[in-house]
Every structure is written in structure tokens, then in C-alpha cells.
Enzyme design. Sequence first.
Site, PDB file in Angstrom:
ATOM      1  CE  LYS A  15     -21.018   7.503  43.304  1.00 19.13           C
ATOM      2  NZ  LYS A  15     -19.713   8.021  42.845  1.00 19.13           N
ATOM      3  CG  ASP A  26     -17.782   5.323  41.294  1.00 12.35           C
ATOM      4  OD1 ASP A  26     -17.411   4.664  40.309  1.00 12.35           O
ATOM      5  OD2 ASP A  26     -18.352   6.432  41.198  1.00 12.35           O
ATOM      6  CE  LYS A  67     -17.120   6.128  36.997  1.00 15.12           C
ATOM      7  NZ  LYS A  67     -17.218   6.865  38.268  1.00 15.12           N
ATOM      8  CG  ASP A  81      -3.483  -0.883  34.069  1.00 16.64           C
ATOM      9  OD1 ASP A  81      -2.838  -1.418  33.131  1.00 16.64           O
ATOM     10  OD2 ASP A  81      -2.989  -0.030  34.814  1.00 16.64           O
ATOM     11  CB  THR A 111     -23.364  10.286  31.594  1.00 19.24           C
ATOM     12  OG1 THR A 111     -22.651  10.500  32.794  1.00 19.24           O
ATOM     13  CG2 THR A 111     -24.371   9.191  31.789  1.00 19.24           C
ATOM     14  NE  ARG A 128     -24.347  17.318  42.422  1.00 20.32           N
ATOM     15  CZ  ARG A 128     -24.028  17.617  41.168  1.00 20.32           C
ATOM     16  NH1 ARG A 128     -23.552  18.815  40.884  1.00 20.32           N
ATOM     17  NH2 ARG A 128     -24.187  16.728  40.212  1.00 20.32           N
TER      18      ARG A 128
END
Length: 232
Positions: free
Chosen positions: A32, A59, A61, A64, A119, A211
Site C-alpha cells: 500500500k 491509497d 482517498k 472532489d 476511523t 507497523r
Amino acid sequence: MKRDVIIACDFPTAEDTIRFLDNFKDEKPFVKIGMELFYGAGPDIVREIKARGHKIFLDLKLHDIPNTVKKAMSVLSGLDVDICNLHAAGGIDMMKAAVEGLTRADGTRPMLIAVTQLTSIDQTRLENELLINKPIDQVVMQYALNARQAGLDGVVCSPLEAGKVHETCGKDFLTVTPGIRFADGAVGDQQRVTTPAKAKEIGSDFIVVGRPITAAEDPVAAYRRCMSDFAE
Ligand code: C5P
């Protein structure tokens, strides 16, 4: 759709990213690339990682007006990535325009998935800042249905929501889920996490793991542990 582990390569530079990927000699993990790396290193980092044989989830996002998103998506489609995303909050017309923009002359296109609610948005923020007075899980499911209606392939969601998304939108509607931690690992800033094995049980199609792999002493071993718990 075959379950897979996507490594979130949240590194600041192309050099850091390539150094990390050099650890992998025997496998080519799905990668990603997020905003930090893309805006810093530019589209060349996408071409370079693709040329090394990795699948890519870009990624970025997008959010518009439909025409702008359509044109931006057609540029991303030319980068030959495997998954792109956008915010479902842009509406059904914007999502339909994105599908059109992504679709190449030969009819193929990368998969397209939607962010339903970040989130970082909780019920209080939804009501007080966004003035949406509905339970957040109802909003998430409605946005997922909107994405399906627009012709998208799935959503990014919490692994804990993956089962409900499949119930609402069908088992072929993809769930791509971050918030993954090993039972014996650090949780960090993630709030609602689950393990690769539990994500598999609930029904995630792809887990996004950052991570726990990128900061591990042995990233290849951590990746293999995710693959064996989730994908095999
Ligand atoms: O390091 P960690 O496993 O927490 O990384 C998770 C990745 O998934 C990060 O790139 C993060 O930005 C992304 N993500 C997330 N939660 C979302 C959407 C994306 O953690 N709701």
C-alpha cells in the site's frame, strides 16, 4: 477473490521504501502506497515498485466533484495499480464517474474501493461536526451500499465490521481492513484492532498491516506470520 496481506509502506522517501522491500527475496508482497510517499516521491515510486513485481494499493482517498475525480482516476489508471480508493462521502455520481475514469479503452480497470467513515470520526464528531444524526454503523452500511450501487468493488472498513458489510452488500463485495495487530504485539494509536486470524474468521478479504511488519525486527518473518494466519 483470494485473501491477501497488504503491507502499508508508510515511509517518507522512495529510498526508505525500496530499502524495506529489499528485505523480501522470496516473495513479492502486495504493497500500500499512501499520500505521504506518493506526494513526496511522485508517481515514479509507483512505477518502480510495480516494475519490481509487487501489486499496489494506491491509497489516495479521492474526494472532489465527479468530473475532477473522473479525470484524476484516468491518470491513476495509467499507472497500472491494482487497487485505488475514494471517499464514499463524495456521493454516488462521483463514485460512478470514478469507475468511468478508471476504466481503460480495453475495458479493464484497477479495483476501486470506498472509505465509508474514517476511523478518526466517532459518533460525537459525526453528530456535532458533520451534523449527521444517525448511528455511525448505519452510516457506514449506507455508504457501503452507495458504493456498491455506483459499481465499486468494496470498502475499506474495520475488520470488526467486515462480516456486517458482507451481510449488507454481499459476500463478493470486498472488505479491505486495517487495524491489525498480533495478539502479543503493540497496539500503538489504533483503537479497535484484531489479529490476522480473527480478521480471517470475520471475513476480511484483504488485511492492511503497517507497523507490525514494517517496525518488526524481522519484517519478513512478521509478514510470513500474517500470511500463514490470514491467507493460508
Ligand atoms: O501501522 P498500522 O498497521 O497501524 O497501519 C495501518 C495503515 O492503514 C496505515 O497506512 C493507515 O493510514 C491505514 N488506515 C488505517 N485506518 C483506516 C484507514 C487507513 O489505519 N481507517
